[in-house]
Scaffold this motif. Structure first.
Motif, PDB file in Angstrom:
ATOM      1  N   LEU A  48      10.221   7.068   0.503  1.00 48.12           N
ATOM      2  CA  LEU A  48      10.171   5.843   1.786  1.00 48.12           C
ATOM      3  C   LEU A  48      10.814   5.716   3.224  1.00 48.12           C
ATOM      4  CD1 LEU A  48       9.732   2.965  -0.840  1.00 48.12           C
ATOM      5  CD2 LEU A  48       7.669   3.786   0.430  1.00 48.12           C
ATOM      6  N   GLU A  49      12.145   6.460   2.758  1.00 49.85           N
ATOM      7  CA  GLU A  49      12.851   6.599   3.530  1.00 49.85           C
ATOM      8  C   GLU A  49      12.334   7.851   4.859  1.00 49.85           C
ATOM      9  OE1 GLU A  49      16.254   8.628   2.650  1.00 49.85           O
ATOM     10  OE2 GLU A  49      16.921   6.196   1.919  1.00 49.85           O
ATOM     11  N   VAL A  50      11.340   8.904   4.881  1.00 52.62           N
ATOM     12  CA  VAL A  50      10.733   9.625   5.205  1.00 52.62           C
ATOM     13  C   VAL A  50       9.307   8.498   5.607  1.00 52.62           C
ATOM     14  CG1 VAL A  50       9.079  11.626   5.738  1.00 52.62           C
ATOM     15  CG2 VAL A  50      11.017  11.893   4.352  1.00 52.62           C
ATOM     16  N   HIS A  51       8.767   7.712   6.136  1.00 49.18           N
ATOM     17  CA  HIS A  51       8.029   6.861   5.837  1.00 49.18           C
ATOM     18  C   HIS A  51       8.215   6.367   7.109  1.00 49.18           C
ATOM     19  CE1 HIS A  51       4.819   3.739   6.187  1.00 49.18           C
ATOM     20  NE2 HIS A  51       3.842   4.312   6.031  1.00 49.18           N
ATOM     21  N   ASN A  52       9.700   5.112   6.950  1.00 50.81           N
ATOM     22  CA  ASN A  52       9.768   4.583   8.036  1.00 50.81           C
ATOM     23  C   ASN A  52      10.199   4.570   9.392  1.00 50.81           C
ATOM     24  OD1 ASN A  52       9.338   2.386   6.394  1.00 50.81           O
ATOM     25  ND2 ASN A  52      11.334   2.295   5.151  1.00 50.81           N
ATOM     26  N   ASP A  53      11.196   6.475   8.898  1.00 55.38           N
ATOM     27  CA  ASP A  53      11.256   6.925  10.075  1.00 55.38           C
ATOM     28  C   ASP A  53      10.480   6.851  11.344  1.00 55.38           C
ATOM     29  OD1 ASP A  53      14.028   7.379   9.372  1.00 55.38           O
ATOM     30  OD2 ASP A  53      13.117   9.433   8.735  1.00 55.38           O
TER      31      ASP A  53
ATOM     32  N   TYR B 159       8.901  -2.531 -13.532  1.00 52.34           N
ATOM     33  CA  TYR B 159       8.785  -3.035 -12.125  1.00 52.34           C
ATOM     34  C   TYR B 159       7.056  -3.878 -11.601  1.00 52.34           C
ATOM     35  CZ  TYR B 159      12.667  -0.478 -11.210  1.00 52.34           C
ATOM     36  OH  TYR B 159      13.982   0.100 -11.234  1.00 52.34           O
ATOM     37  N   THR B 160       6.377  -3.324 -12.442  1.00 50.42           N
ATOM     38  CA  THR B 160       5.080  -4.124 -12.095  1.00 50.42           C
ATOM     39  C   THR B 160       4.584  -5.052 -13.256  1.00 50.42           C
ATOM     40  OG1 THR B 160       4.017  -2.609 -11.151  1.00 50.42           O
ATOM     41  CG2 THR B 160       2.914  -4.466 -11.740  1.00 50.42           C
TER      42      THR B 160
ATOM     43  N   ASP C  54       5.614   7.705 -12.545  1.00 49.02           N
ATOM     44  CA  ASP C  54       4.427   7.343 -12.270  1.00 49.02           C
ATOM     45  C   ASP C  54       4.270   5.673 -13.582  1.00 49.02           C
ATOM     46  OD1 ASP C  54       2.699   8.131 -12.987  1.00 49.02           O
ATOM     47  OD2 ASP C  54       1.280   7.874 -11.999  1.00 49.02           O
ATOM     48  N   GLU C  55       3.859   6.062 -14.005  1.00 47.12           N
ATOM     49  CA  GLU C  55       3.466   5.155 -15.440  1.00 47.12           C
ATOM     50  C   GLU C  55       4.611   4.658 -15.865  1.00 47.12           C
ATOM     51  OE1 GLU C  55       1.025   4.749 -19.478  1.00 47.12           O
ATOM     52  OE2 GLU C  55       1.691   6.809 -18.968  1.00 47.12           O
ATOM     53  N   ILE C  56       6.354   4.772 -15.929  1.00 43.26           N
ATOM     54  CA  ILE C  56       6.902   3.954 -16.406  1.00 43.26           C
ATOM     55  C   ILE C  56       7.790   3.517 -15.819  1.00 43.26           C
ATOM     56  CG2 ILE C  56       9.599   4.979 -16.486  1.00 43.26           C
ATOM     57  CD1 ILE C  56       7.927   7.462 -18.290  1.00 43.26           C
TER      58      ILE C  56
ATOM     59  N   VAL D 156       0.625  -1.411   0.170  1.00 44.60           N
ATOM     60  CA  VAL D 156       0.268  -0.566  -0.306  1.00 44.60           C
ATOM     61  C   VAL D 156       1.100   0.961  -0.044  1.00 44.60           C
ATOM     62  CG1 VAL D 156      -1.570   1.389   1.153  1.00 44.60           C
ATOM     63  CG2 VAL D 156      -2.135  -1.155   1.260  1.00 44.60           C
ATOM     64  N   VAL D 157       1.687   1.388   0.691  1.00 45.69           N
ATOM     65  CA  VAL D 157       2.801   2.686   1.007  1.00 45.69           C
ATOM     66  C   VAL D 157       4.061   2.590   0.106  1.00 45.69           C
ATOM     67  CG1 VAL D 157       4.615   3.254   1.773  1.00 45.69           C
ATOM     68  CG2 VAL D 157       3.271   2.084   3.150  1.00 45.69           C
ATOM     69  N   VAL D 158       3.883   1.482  -1.265  1.00 44.44           N
ATOM     70  CA  VAL D 158       4.372   1.642  -2.518  1.00 44.44           C
ATOM     71  C   VAL D 158       3.635   2.308  -3.859  1.00 44.44           C
ATOM     72  CG1 VAL D 158       5.442   0.286  -4.296  1.00 44.44           C
ATOM     73  CG2 VAL D 158       6.635   0.034  -2.009  1.00 44.44           C
ATOM     74  N   GLN D 159       2.415   1.800  -3.100  1.00 45.66           N
ATOM     75  CA  GLN D 159       1.195   2.270  -3.906  1.00 45.66           C
ATOM     76  C   GLN D 159       1.026   3.715  -4.279  1.00 45.66           C
ATOM     77  OE1 GLN D 159      -0.058   1.257  -6.810  1.00 45.66           O
ATOM     78  NE2 GLN D 159       1.409  -1.067  -6.057  1.00 45.66           N
ATOM     79  N   GLN D 160       0.803   4.234  -2.875  1.00 45.93           N
ATOM     80  CA  GLN D 160       0.859   5.601  -2.299  1.00 45.93           C
ATOM     81  C   GLN D 160       1.917   6.896  -2.617  1.00 45.93           C
ATOM     82  OE1 GLN D 160       0.092   5.609   1.622  1.00 45.93           O
ATOM     83  NE2 GLN D 160      -2.342   5.481   1.479  1.00 45.93           N
TER      84      GLN D 160
END
Length: 87
Positions: free
Chosen positions: A82-87, A47-48, A40-42, A26-30
């Motif tokens: 993501l680094e900000v999210h994990n802090d 990767y998907t 985002d599309e690229i 969910v975090v990666v999708q957001q």
């Protein structure tokens, strides 16, 4: 078939996804959604869908170097977010 065979179906091989894995997805999708087009599309195509960069460039009618730049900048932005999210 005997009653024992039908009463006891084989155990399912697949296990429920862990809560952490779901949250990570969910975090990666957001984070991808926050990038906006075309990054985002690229990144989703790369990767998907596991498409080669050359194929992405052809599909989006962009130079290969531009696609590479979008990937590089998009991943850098995602990493920072993501680094900000994990802090």
């Amino acid at each position: 078939m005997s009653a024992d065979v039908t009463a006891n179906p084989p155990a399912r091989e697949d296990t429920p996804e862990s809560t952490d894995a779901v949250v990570d997805r969910v975090v990666v999708q957001q984070t991808l959604d926050q990038l906006g087009p075309p990054q985002d599309e690229i990144l989703r195509m790369a990767y998907t869908e596991d498409l080669p960069l050359k194929t992405i460039a052809e599909r989006l009618d962009m130079p290969l170097g531009t696609v590479k730049s979008h990937i590089h900048r998009g991943l850098a932005r995602m990493r920072k977010s993501l680094e900000v999210h994990n802090d």
